[in-house]
Motif scaffolding. Structure first.
Motif, short mmCIF file in Angstrom:
data_model
loop_
_atom_site.label_atom_id
_atom_site.label_comp_id
_atom_site.label_asym_id
_atom_site.label_seq_id
_atom_site.Cartn_x
_atom_site.Cartn_y
_atom_site.Cartn_z
N LEU A 94 0.83 -1.21 0.00
CA LEU A 94 0.00 0.00 0.00
C LEU A 94 0.87 1.27 0.00
O LEU A 94 0.57 2.24 -0.70
N ILE A 95 1.96 1.22 0.76
CA ILE A 95 2.87 2.37 0.76
C ILE A 95 3.38 2.62 -0.66
O ILE A 95 3.42 3.76 -1.14
N LEU A 116 1.54 18.10 9.63
CA LEU A 116 0.35 17.25 9.50
C LEU A 116 0.66 15.89 8.89
O LEU A 116 -0.14 14.97 9.00
N ASP A 117 1.81 15.77 8.24
CA ASP A 117 2.14 14.50 7.60
C ASP A 117 2.26 13.41 8.65
O ASP A 117 2.65 13.67 9.79
N PHE A 118 1.90 12.21 8.26
CA PHE A 118 2.00 11.11 9.21
C PHE A 118 2.81 9.97 8.61
O PHE A 118 2.93 9.85 7.39
N ALA A 119 3.37 9.16 9.48
CA ALA A 119 4.30 8.12 9.05
C ALA A 119 3.58 6.92 8.45
O ALA A 119 2.58 6.45 9.00
N LEU A 120 4.07 6.47 7.31
CA LEU A 120 3.60 5.21 6.74
C LEU A 120 4.60 4.10 7.07
O LEU A 120 4.23 2.96 7.28
N TRP A 121 5.87 4.49 7.09
CA TRP A 121 6.93 3.55 7.43
C TRP A 121 7.96 4.28 8.28
O TRP A 121 8.29 5.42 7.97
N LYS A 122 8.38 3.66 9.34
CA LYS A 122 9.38 4.28 10.19
C LYS A 122 10.65 3.45 10.18
O LYS A 122 10.62 2.24 10.37
N TYR A 182 9.40 -0.42 10.51
CA TYR A 182 8.07 -0.94 10.88
C TYR A 182 7.01 0.03 10.37
O TYR A 182 7.30 1.21 10.14
N PRO A 183 5.79 -0.49 10.22
CA PRO A 183 4.74 0.33 9.60
C PRO A 183 4.14 1.35 10.57
O PRO A 183 4.18 1.17 11.78
N GLY A 184 3.58 2.41 10.01
CA GLY A 184 2.86 3.40 10.81
C GLY A 184 1.51 2.85 11.25
O GLY A 184 0.96 1.94 10.65
N TRP A 185 1.02 3.45 12.31
CA TRP A 185 -0.19 2.91 12.94
C TRP A 185 -1.42 2.91 12.03
O TRP A 185 -2.16 1.94 11.96
#
Length: 494
Positions: free
Chosen positions: A137-138, A195-201, A219-222
Motif C-alpha cells: 500500500l505504501i 500534518l504529515d504522518f508516518a507510513l513507514w518508520k 516498521y509500519p505506521g499505525w
RNA sequence: GGUCGGUUGGCCGAGUGGCUAGGCACCGGUCUGCAAAACCGGGUACUGCGGUUCGAAUCCGCAACCGACCUCCA
C-alpha cells in the motif's frame, strides 16, 4: 421509523438508510485493541457496540464478515516523530519479547470478551502478520505521488493530498485550521509538514520489531494497518467501519486518505463511532489514568468500586445507553443495571414456564414491531430495552393469571424474547445459574428440599420453614413462595 | 484558540412540536404465616433568557456551564 435499518453515518452526520453493497453480504470492520495493556471499560463499550451491530445484521439475514484487528506493532507512544512503539516500551520494561507482550494481552483480551459474550469476529488479523500488504500500500501511495521518503522513513504528504482530494471530511476539519493549530516543530523533523504522518518508520538500532523494506529496516505506521487489512479481507469498498470516537481523528481520517491515495477511492460506506465512557464527567482513558479495567470490575478490586460487577451487568449497563451518547460510570448506575438485568432475566425464566390459553389479551405483534423499530433506528438498544421491560410486566401478569395469551401468541413472545435478549443483545444468565440450570441434580435436590419445607408450612411449623429458607439463603439461593408452591433462584453474585 | 457535541426528575438514561419512555431508588396499597418476588397506585423533569407557534423540554437566537477532538487514547 419504519422497518428498515437506519444508521448514523459519521461522514454525513445523519441517519441514513442502510443499503448493503453486495447483499446478502456485509463487510464490517472495527478497530480492535492495541495489546500493550489490559482492556478497560471503554474497550468493552467499543467491542459490545459493534458486537451488537454484528449480531443485529446477522439477525436481519445478512451474511456478515466481521473483521476486528489486533494492533501488535506500529502504535507509537507519542507524536509520530518522537514516540516509541507502545509494545516495544512494555517489552523493554518487562524484559519480554514484544510478541510475548502481545500474546499475553491478546489472551487476556479474549478472556474478557468471552466473559462479556462478545462474539469472536470472523477474522482477527494482526498488523505484524500483514507487513507485506502494508508495504504494498505504501508503494501504491508513493506511486500516486502522495508520499515521500525521508531518512529511510516514508511519510504521507497531507498537504499535497488535500490539493487533489479533500482531507478532513470525516472529522469535519479544514486543513487550514489544522495547520494553524499545530505546534511548530523545532526543525528536527524529517516531515515536510507537521500534518504529515508516518507510513513507514526506520527502526533505530535498539528497536526490536523490524522488517526489511525498500526504504529501511523498520516498521509500519499505525494508521496503515487498518487500510491494508480491511482492503485485504473486505475489498476496496465495504459497508461499515466502526471504532471509538477518539479514533475519528487522526486515525480514521488518515485511513481514508491512505485508501484514496492508494486505491483512488474511499473504501467505507458507513462510518460508525461509539461515544466514550466518562467517569466523574471526564473521559475514561489510558492517557488520563482514570480507567477501570474489566478484570477490576469483575472482581471489585479497585478503590472506586463498592462491589464486584458480573460481566453481564457491565454489558447490560452499556446497552442501556445509546452507543453515541456518553455514558457515565458510577456504582449507583451499575447497581441499578444489576437489578434491572436480574428482573429481565427472571421474567425470561418465568416466560419459559408459561402455558398458552384460549384468548389473547395482549398485542404481541405490536410489541415485536416496536422492538424492530427501536433497533432499526440506529441500534437504539435503550429504547429496545424499555420495550422489553414493558413485556416483563406482561410476563409477570401472565404468570399470575391477570392476562392471557393463546399458545400461538405465547410462542411468538417466547421467540421474541429469546431472540432479542439472547441473540441480539447477547445477554445470558450468569454462569453459576446456567451451570446449575433448572434440570439435573441440583434441581432434583431443590425440589426435594422445597417439598419438605412446604410440608412444614402446611403443618404451621414456620420455624422449620424459615430455617430451611435461611440456610438456603446462606448458600446463595433465594426461595420465593408463590400461590402454587415455591420457586427458587440463585442470588445475583457479588 | 479552532471544530464538534452535551445540559432531562434522588441516580442512570431514552425521546420528541400536542400522546406515561424505561430501569434503579423512594412512598402507599394488594398478595403472603412472615419475608422476598410480583401486581396496582403515587410524587418529583426537561440549564437560563428571549423568539417562532393555537401549543416547545422538543424548532430558532443569545447566555452560562460541562465535555470531546485538535498529541497517544475504545
Amino acid at each position: 421509523m419504519s422497518s428498515e435499518l437506519h444508521i448514523h453515518n459519521t461522514l454525513s452526520r445523519e441517519k441514513e438508510k442502510f443499503v448493503a453493497l453486495h447483499p446478502p453480504l456485509v463487510g464490517l470492520y472495527s478497530c480492535g485493541p492495541t495489546v500493550y495493556g489490559d482492556a478497560h471499560l471503554g474497550h468493552a463499550r467499543q467491542a459490545i457496540t459493534f458486537d451488537v451491530v454484528y449480531r443485529y445484521l446477522m439477525h436481519l439475514g445478512y451474511k456478515v464478515r466481521y473483521v476486528r484487528n489486533i494492533t501488535d506493532v506500529g502504535h507509537l507512544e507519542n507524536d509520530a516523530d518522537e514516540g516509541e512503539d507502545k509494545i516495544q516500551v512494555k517489552a523493554r520494561l518487562e524484559e519480554l519479547e514484544p510478541m510475548e507482550v502481545v500474546q499475553h494481552y491478546m489472551n487476556r483480551y479474549h478472556d474478557n470478551m468471552r466473559s462479556l459474550e462478545v462474539l469472536p469476529p470472523s477474522i482477527e488479523p494482526r498488523a505484524s502478520g500483514h507487513i507485506i500488504e502494508q508495504q504494498e500500500l505504501i508503494r501504491k501511495i508513493m506511486e500516486a505521488g502522495f508520499a515521500y521518503e525521508a531518512g529511510g522513513s516514508v511519510y504521507f504528504d497531507v498537504e499535497k493530498f488535500n490539493r487533489h482530494h479533500p482531507y478532513g471530511q470525516l472529522s469535519g476539519r479544514r486543513i487550514e485550521d489544522l495547520l494553524s493549530n499545530t505546534r511548530s516543530l523545532d526543525g528536527q523533523s524529517e516531515k515536510r509538514n507537521p500534518l504529515d504522518f508516518a507510513l513507514w518508520k526506520k527502526a533505530d538500532p535498539t528497536h526490536i520489531m523490524r522488517w526489511p523494506s525498500a526504504w529501511s529496516e523498520g516498521y509500519p505506521g499505525w494508521h496503515l494497518e487498518c487500510s491494508a487489512m480491511s482492503t485485504k479481507y473486505l475489498g476496496m469498498e465495504f459497508d461499515i467501519h466502526g471504532g471509538g470516537m477518539d479514533l475519528l481523528f487522526p486515525h480514521h481520517e488518515c485511513e481514508i486518505a491512505q485508501n484514496v491515495a492508494g486505491y483512488g477511492k474511499p473504501s467505507v460506506r458507513y462510518w460508525m463511532h461509539n461515544n466514550l465512557i466518562t467517569i466523574n464527567g471526564q473521559k475514561m482513558g489510558r492517557s488520563l489514568n482514570n480507567f477501570i479495567l474489566l478484570d477490576e470490575l469483575f472482581t471489585g478490586d479497585h478503590e472506586l468500586l463498592e462491589q464486584a460487577y458480573a460481566p453481564m451487568t457491565v454489558r447490560f449497563f452499556i446497552l442501556q445507553a445509546h452507543y453515541r451518547s456518553t455514558l457515565d460510570f458510577s456504582n449507583e448506575a451499575l447497581k441499578a443495571s444489576e437489578k434491572g438485568l436480574d428482573r429481565l432475566l427472571t421474567a425470561l425464566d418465568r416466560l419459559e414456564k408459561l402455558k398458552g390459553g384460549k384468548t389473547s389479551t395482549l398485542d404481541v405483534d405490536g410489541l415485536a414491531t416496536r422492538c424492530v423499530d427501536a433497533m432499526n433506528d440506529d441500534l437504539n438498544t435503550p429504547v429496545l430495552i424499555g420495550h422489553l421491560f414493558d413485556g416483563v410486566k406482561w410476563i409477570n401478569r401472565l404468570a399470575e393469571g391477570q392476562e392471557n395469551l393463546t399458545a400461538d401468541d405465547l410462542g411468538k413472545l417466547k421467540f421474541l424474547y429469546s431472540d432479542y435478549v439472547h441473540n441480539i443483545l447477547g445477554l445470558r444468565p450468569s454462569e453459576a445459574e446456567s451451570a446449575a440450570g433448572t434440570e439435573g441434580l441440583s434441581s432434583g435436590l431443590m425440589d426435594l428440599i422445597l417439598e419438605i419445607r412446604s410440608g412444614a408450612k402446611a403443618n404451621k411449623d414456620f420455624q422449620t420453614a424459615d430455617q430451611i429458607r435461611d440456610a438456603l439463603s446462606a448458600l446463595g439461593i433465594v426461595v420465593k413462595d408463590r400461590k402454587d408452591g415455591a420457586d427458587w433462584e440463585f442470588k445475583e453474585q457479588a
